[in-house]
Design an enzyme around this catalytic site. Structure first.
Site, PDB file in Angstrom:
ATOM      1  N   HIS A 102      63.379  61.557  51.282  1.00 19.01           N
ATOM      2  CA  HIS A 102      63.769  61.664  52.695  1.00 19.01           C
ATOM      3  C   HIS A 102      62.531  61.560  53.595  1.00 19.01           C
ATOM      4  O   HIS A 102      62.517  60.841  54.593  1.00 19.01           O
ATOM      5  CB  HIS A 102      64.425  63.021  52.965  1.00 19.01           C
ATOM      6  N   LYS A 149      81.690  72.567  52.333  1.00 20.12           N
ATOM      7  CA  LYS A 149      80.762  72.646  51.194  1.00 20.12           C
ATOM      8  C   LYS A 149      79.646  73.650  51.499  1.00 20.12           C
ATOM      9  O   LYS A 149      78.906  73.459  52.452  1.00 20.12           O
ATOM     10  CB  LYS A 149      80.140  71.240  51.005  1.00 20.12           C
ATOM     11  N   ARG A 157      68.392  53.616  48.389  1.00 20.90           N
ATOM     12  CA  ARG A 157      67.664  53.832  47.146  1.00 20.90           C
ATOM     13  C   ARG A 157      67.923  52.720  46.127  1.00 20.90           C
ATOM     14  O   ARG A 157      67.058  52.367  45.344  1.00 20.90           O
ATOM     15  CB  ARG A 157      68.071  55.177  46.511  1.00 20.90           C
ATOM     16  N   SER A 188      69.055  64.979  46.340  1.00 18.26           N
ATOM     17  CA  SER A 188      68.966  66.442  46.417  1.00 18.26           C
ATOM     18  C   SER A 188      69.756  67.082  45.287  1.00 18.26           C
ATOM     19  O   SER A 188      69.318  68.069  44.686  1.00 18.26           O
ATOM     20  CB  SER A 188      69.501  66.933  47.766  1.00 18.26           C
TER      21      SER A 188
HETATM   22  C1  9F8 Z   1      67.469  57.901  50.672  1.00 17.41           C
HETATM   23  C2  9F8 Z   1      68.107  58.835  51.647  1.00 17.41           C
HETATM   24  C3  9F8 Z   1      69.350  59.474  51.488  1.00 17.41           C
HETATM   25  N1  9F8 Z   1      69.580  60.235  52.579  1.00 17.41           N
HETATM   26  C4  9F8 Z   1      70.775  61.071  52.813  1.00 17.41           C
HETATM   27  C5  9F8 Z   1      70.492  62.366  52.096  1.00 17.41           C
HETATM   28  C6  9F8 Z   1      71.424  63.516  52.393  1.00 17.41           C
HETATM   29  O1  9F8 Z   1      72.576  63.309  52.816  1.00 17.41           O
HETATM   30  O2  9F8 Z   1      70.955  64.650  52.176  1.00 17.41           O
HETATM   31  C7  9F8 Z   1      68.510  60.150  53.436  1.00 17.41           C
HETATM   32  C8  9F8 Z   1      68.273  60.755  54.679  1.00 17.41           C
HETATM   33  C9  9F8 Z   1      67.058  60.473  55.320  1.00 17.41           C
HETATM   34  C10 9F8 Z   1      66.108  59.604  54.768  1.00 17.41           C
HETATM   35  C11 9F8 Z   1      66.345  58.977  53.529  1.00 17.41           C
HETATM   36  C12 9F8 Z   1      67.552  59.257  52.873  1.00 17.41           C
END
Ligand code: 9F8
Length: 158
Positions: free
Chosen positions: A17, A41, A90, A127
């Site tokens: 992130h 959730k 990703r 995560s």
């Molecule tokens: C790769 C990626 C997934 N997400 C959502 C992750 C989520 O929903 O926790 C991001 C949010 C900000 C920057 C990059 C990402």
């Protein structure tokens, strides 16, 4: 003021992130990181804990603001005068869903979605997988900021 939103649950924020947020912060005047409040959730961390972590690890960028929202992201964008969304991709598997959301969001509101390729170093990272590894004692160093690693261990191992 060129503003953009990076939405997510961030339960917790990972280096994947942070990579996207940091790179986006160099492209826009202001990046709003929007933490989704999902009442269905309960996460490992509360929304306010996730906001605190995000604020701490994005402070160095100087132009990142962290907010929370529930409901439609495009309503949040309208309320905060944000014309575009940045999403990290990703892998190809992310694209199908994200393209559908981008088209829906644009149709509903005219808000644009811009896709950014994640650093290959983090393309496996989410995560939820991270929490599984940490829960069973696996080493997550290098996958999350040190602050998040400490809070993860504290929360998962008491
Ligand atoms: C790769 C990626 C997934 N997400 C959502 C992750 C989520 O929903 O926790 C991001 C949010 C900000 C920057 C990059 C990402």
């Amino acid at each position: 003021m060129r503003r953009v939103v990076c939405p997510g649950s961030f339960d917790p924020v990972t280096n994947g992130h942070l990579d996207i947020i940091g790179r986006t912060s160099r492209l826009y005047d202001e990046v709003v990181v929007a933490v989704l409040i999902n009442i269905e959730k309960t996460g490992l961390f509360t929304v306010d804990e996730r906001i605190d972590m995000l604020q701490a690890v994005t402070k160095e960028y100087g132009n990142v603001r962290v907010e929370k929202f529930h409901g439609l992201l495009v309503d949040f964008c309208r309320q905060h005068d944000i014309p575009a969304i940045v999403k990290g991709l990703r892998a190809v598997s992310d694209f199908d869903y994200e393209l559908q959301m981008a088209q829906l969001n644009y149709r509903m509101s005219g808000v644009e979605t811009l896709f950014m390729s994640t650093n290959p170093e983090y393309s496996f990272l989410s995560s939820s997988r991270l929490k599984e590894i940490a829960r069973y004692g696996g080493d997550v160093s290098g996958l999350v900021p040190d602050l998040v690693q400490r809070l993860l261990i504290e929360r998962l191992r008491g």
